[in-house]
Design a protein around this motif. Sequence first.
Motif, PDB file in Angstrom:
ATOM      1  N   ARG A   1       0.845  -1.016   0.032  1.00 46.74           N
ATOM      2  CA  ARG A   1      -0.018  -0.064  -0.178  1.00 46.74           C
ATOM      3  C   ARG A   1       0.879   1.221  -0.055  1.00 46.74           C
ATOM      4  NH1 ARG A   1      -5.595  -0.671   3.035  1.00 46.74           N
ATOM      5  NH2 ARG A   1      -6.497  -2.556   2.124  1.00 46.74           N
ATOM      6  N   GLU A   2       1.958   1.058   0.753  1.00 49.52           N
ATOM      7  CA  GLU A   2       2.915   2.364   0.886  1.00 49.52           C
ATOM      8  C   GLU A   2       3.568   2.668  -0.684  1.00 49.52           C
ATOM      9  OE1 GLU A   2       2.789   4.650   2.924  1.00 49.52           O
ATOM     10  OE2 GLU A   2       1.680   3.637   4.345  1.00 49.52           O
ATOM     11  N   TRP A   3       3.766   1.525  -1.252  1.00 48.40           N
ATOM     12  CA  TRP A   3       4.529   1.618  -2.604  1.00 48.40           C
ATOM     13  C   TRP A   3       3.540   2.130  -3.456  1.00 48.40           C
ATOM     14  CZ3 TRP A   3       8.541   2.699  -5.132  1.00 48.40           C
ATOM     15  CH2 TRP A   3       8.622   2.076  -6.316  1.00 48.40           C
ATOM     16  N   ALA A   4       2.364   1.509  -3.609  1.00 48.29           N
ATOM     17  CA  ALA A   4       1.222   2.210  -4.538  1.00 48.29           C
ATOM     18  C   ALA A   4       0.997   3.622  -4.061  1.00 48.29           C
ATOM     19  CB  ALA A   4       0.032   1.510  -4.183  1.00 48.29           C
ATOM     20  N   ARG A   5       1.092   3.948  -2.993  1.00 48.86           N
ATOM     21  CA  ARG A   5       0.910   5.549  -2.714  1.00 48.86           C
ATOM     22  C   ARG A   5       1.983   6.375  -3.315  1.00 48.86           C
ATOM     23  NH1 ARG A   5      -0.721   5.610   3.594  1.00 48.86           N
ATOM     24  NH2 ARG A   5      -2.814   4.504   3.414  1.00 48.86           N
ATOM     25  N   ALA A   6       3.022   5.820  -3.176  1.00 50.90           N
ATOM     26  CA  ALA A   6       4.184   6.343  -3.896  1.00 50.90           C
ATOM     27  C   ALA A   6       4.207   6.392  -5.467  1.00 50.90           C
ATOM     28  CB  ALA A   6       5.659   5.636  -3.770  1.00 50.90           C
ATOM     29  N   LEU A   7       3.748   5.555  -6.174  1.00 50.19           N
ATOM     30  CA  LEU A   7       3.236   5.479  -7.224  1.00 50.19           C
ATOM     31  C   LEU A   7       2.288   6.464  -7.841  1.00 50.19           C
ATOM     32  CD1 LEU A   7       5.039   2.695  -7.441  1.00 50.19           C
ATOM     33  CD2 LEU A   7       3.244   1.840  -8.947  1.00 50.19           C
ATOM     34  N   ALA A   8       1.247   6.509  -7.073  1.00 51.53           N
ATOM     35  CA  ALA A   8       0.231   7.689  -7.447  1.00 51.53           C
ATOM     36  C   ALA A   8       0.690   8.984  -7.320  1.00 51.53           C
ATOM     37  CB  ALA A   8      -1.182   7.404  -6.220  1.00 51.53           C
ATOM     38  N   ALA A   9       1.510   9.364  -6.332  1.00 52.34           N
ATOM     39  CA  ALA A   9       2.193  10.699  -6.018  1.00 52.34           C
ATOM     40  C   ALA A   9       3.300  10.945  -7.329  1.00 52.34           C
ATOM     41  CB  ALA A   9       3.157  10.646  -4.909  1.00 52.34           C
ATOM     42  N   THR A  10       3.743   9.915  -7.898  1.00 52.35           N
ATOM     43  CA  THR A  10       4.623  10.248  -9.227  1.00 52.35           C
ATOM     44  C   THR A  10       3.762  10.456 -10.256  1.00 52.35           C
ATOM     45  OG1 THR A  10       6.256   8.569  -7.929  1.00 52.35           O
ATOM     46  CG2 THR A  10       6.403   9.174 -10.507  1.00 52.35           C
ATOM     47  N   THR A  11       2.506   9.730 -10.434  1.00 53.94           N
ATOM     48  CA  THR A  11       1.631   9.799 -11.398  1.00 53.94           C
ATOM     49  C   THR A  11       1.164  11.287 -11.442  1.00 53.94           C
ATOM     50  OG1 THR A  11       0.936   7.669 -11.498  1.00 53.94           O
ATOM     51  CG2 THR A  11      -0.386   9.155 -12.633  1.00 53.94           C
ATOM     52  N   SER A  12       1.152  11.768 -10.311  1.00 51.06           N
ATOM     53  CA  SER A  12       0.573  13.232  -9.854  1.00 51.06           C
ATOM     54  C   SER A  12       1.582  14.242 -10.508  1.00 51.06           C
ATOM     55  CB  SER A  12       0.343  13.617  -8.575  1.00 51.06           C
ATOM     56  OG  SER A  12      -0.939  13.033  -8.318  1.00 51.06           O
ATOM     57  N   ASP A  13       3.038  13.795 -10.422  1.00 49.64           N
ATOM     58  CA  ASP A  13       4.065  14.719 -10.829  1.00 49.64           C
ATOM     59  C   ASP A  13       4.094  14.942 -12.305  1.00 49.64           C
ATOM     60  OD1 ASP A  13       5.005  15.075  -8.262  1.00 49.64           O
ATOM     61  OD2 ASP A  13       6.520  13.546  -8.497  1.00 49.64           O
TER      62      ASP A  13
ATOM     63  N   THR B   1       1.520  14.106 -14.245  1.00 51.11           N
ATOM     64  CA  THR B   1       0.304  15.177 -14.767  1.00 51.11           C
ATOM     65  C   THR B   1       0.613  16.509 -14.600  1.00 51.11           C
ATOM     66  OG1 THR B   1      -1.049  13.223 -13.971  1.00 51.11           O
ATOM     67  CG2 THR B   1      -1.992  15.475 -14.418  1.00 51.11           C
ATOM     68  N   ALA B   2       1.270  16.965 -13.388  1.00 53.39           N
ATOM     69  CA  ALA B   2       1.772  18.346 -13.276  1.00 53.39           C
ATOM     70  C   ALA B   2       2.615  18.759 -14.574  1.00 53.39           C
ATOM     71  CB  ALA B   2       2.265  18.478 -12.033  1.00 53.39           C
ATOM     72  N   GLU B   3       3.649  17.963 -14.841  1.00 51.76           N
ATOM     73  CA  GLU B   3       4.505  18.097 -16.058  1.00 51.76           C
ATOM     74  C   GLU B   3       3.732  18.377 -17.235  1.00 51.76           C
ATOM     75  OE1 GLU B   3       8.267  16.528 -16.316  1.00 51.76           O
ATOM     76  OE2 GLU B   3       8.568  16.409 -14.117  1.00 51.76           O
ATOM     77  N   ALA B   4       2.859  17.419 -17.457  1.00 48.00           N
ATOM     78  CA  ALA B   4       2.087  17.786 -18.653  1.00 48.00           C
ATOM     79  C   ALA B   4       1.169  18.920 -18.919  1.00 48.00           C
ATOM     80  CB  ALA B   4       1.025  16.397 -18.936  1.00 48.00           C
ATOM     81  N   HIS B   5       0.747  19.302 -17.598  1.00 45.66           N
ATOM     82  CA  HIS B   5      -0.280  20.623 -17.827  1.00 45.66           C
ATOM     83  C   HIS B   5       0.925  21.661 -17.972  1.00 45.66           C
ATOM     84  CE1 HIS B   5      -1.373  24.203 -15.625  1.00 45.66           C
ATOM     85  NE2 HIS B   5      -2.679  23.910 -16.236  1.00 45.66           N
ATOM     86  N   ASP B   6       2.151  21.792 -17.208  1.00 44.55           N
ATOM     87  CA  ASP B   6       2.907  22.955 -17.423  1.00 44.55           C
ATOM     88  C   ASP B   6       3.688  23.092 -18.836  1.00 44.55           C
ATOM     89  OD1 ASP B   6       2.477  23.314 -14.932  1.00 44.55           O
ATOM     90  OD2 ASP B   6       4.208  22.677 -14.021  1.00 44.55           O
TER      91      ASP B   6
ATOM     92  N   ILE C   1       8.752  12.121 -21.101  1.00 49.09           N
ATOM     93  CA  ILE C   1       7.648  11.162 -21.322  1.00 49.09           C
ATOM     94  C   ILE C   1       8.410   9.803 -21.422  1.00 49.09           C
ATOM     95  CG2 ILE C   1       6.321  10.167 -23.094  1.00 49.09           C
ATOM     96  CD1 ILE C   1       5.338  12.704 -23.830  1.00 49.09           C
ATOM     97  N   PRO C   2       9.717   9.663 -22.017  1.00 47.85           N
ATOM     98  CA  PRO C   2      10.395   8.582 -22.101  1.00 47.85           C
ATOM     99  C   PRO C   2      10.637   8.255 -20.479  1.00 47.85           C
ATOM    100  CG  PRO C   2      11.081   9.832 -23.861  1.00 47.85           C
ATOM    101  CD  PRO C   2      10.308  10.798 -22.909  1.00 47.85           C
ATOM    102  N   LYS C   3      11.188   9.085 -20.051  1.00 42.93           N
ATOM    103  CA  LYS C   3      11.597   8.800 -18.407  1.00 42.93           C
ATOM    104  C   LYS C   3      10.609   8.204 -17.467  1.00 42.93           C
ATOM    105  CE  LYS C   3      14.379  10.735 -14.673  1.00 42.93           C
ATOM    106  NZ  LYS C   3      15.358  11.703 -13.986  1.00 42.93           N
ATOM    107  N   PHE C   4       9.456   8.892 -17.463  1.00 39.59           N
ATOM    108  CA  PHE C   4       8.384   8.398 -16.575  1.00 39.59           C
ATOM    109  C   PHE C   4       7.916   7.183 -17.103  1.00 39.59           C
ATOM    110  CE2 PHE C   4       7.931  12.833 -15.304  1.00 39.59           C
ATOM    111  CZ  PHE C   4       7.570  12.641 -13.888  1.00 39.59           C
ATOM    112  N   LEU C   5       7.762   6.983 -18.650  1.00 38.62           N
ATOM    113  CA  LEU C   5       6.972   5.804 -19.232  1.00 38.62           C
ATOM    114  C   LEU C   5       8.005   4.720 -19.081  1.00 38.62           C
ATOM    115  CD1 LEU C   5       4.586   6.819 -21.989  1.00 38.62           C
ATOM    116  CD2 LEU C   5       4.115   6.771 -19.524  1.00 38.62           C
ATOM    117  N   GLY C   6       9.249   4.999 -19.055  1.00 39.56           N
ATOM    118  CA  GLY C   6      10.248   3.929 -19.083  1.00 39.56           C
ATOM    119  C   GLY C   6      10.427   3.314 -17.626  1.00 39.56           C
TER     120      GLY C   6
END
Length: 244
Positions: free
Chosen positions: A96-108, A110-115, A145-150
């Motif tokens: 669960r703690e690892w999943a929360r870290a993944l969700a926070a990274t996905t938020s990062d 998302t923010a980069e895509a917006h910016d 994009i490659p860094k995150f998706l990789g």
Amino acid sequence: MSLDLYYWPSIQGRGEFPRLVLEAAGADYRDMARLDGVEGGGVEGMMAFMEGKRGHPVPFAPPFLVDGDLLVSQSAAISAYLGETLGLAPDDRPGREWARALAATTSDLTAEAHDVHHPVGVSLYYEEQKPEALRRAKEFREQRIPKFLGWYERLIETNPARSGWLVGNRLSYVDLGLFQVAAGLAYAFPRAMAEADRRFPGVAALAARVRETPLIADYLASPRRLPFSTEGIFRAYPELDGGA
């Protein structure tokens, strides 16, 4: 359980991340800002929370979720709460703690895509910062994009369950978050994402599996799923995708 989600009624935005969890779980929930005429609903009801008129802590911005006396704010935190409550999260504490870290990274991400389209300031129009956006977009397409998706690709490949999901052996809220980002990036950067799908087949396969999940497929075909637009986080400007 009384689950009331508050977010702007006309865009997917960050509210779509917890909304996907609610839909994938088959939860009975209310999308409050879309329910004018329901007591406490509509945009007016959402603003009442944000102005401290509902007896709850005051969230900085939507989305936020009200579950009885509990208010949960921020899309990653809401998604984690819903995933853990509705059976779309790992069962063990480390997972669960690892999943929360993944969700926070996905938020990062998302923010980069917006910016990309608002690199100077969110209060400025895109047309007021196009030169900076063009420069930011090139770096985002070629590096970020490659860094995150990789990274997500490696997580799928090294998941001990060998399930094709990010964590564990079944669909979880972090898979839904990655699906939403992949869909948004495909809308905003179709050329870049066509190449990314070839480079990161595990991510592409995961997104396809989420899309074909029965409850998600029903949701995507329903009017509850708002379309992407140039008013949301992911915006389709061909010049930012390396086009004319």
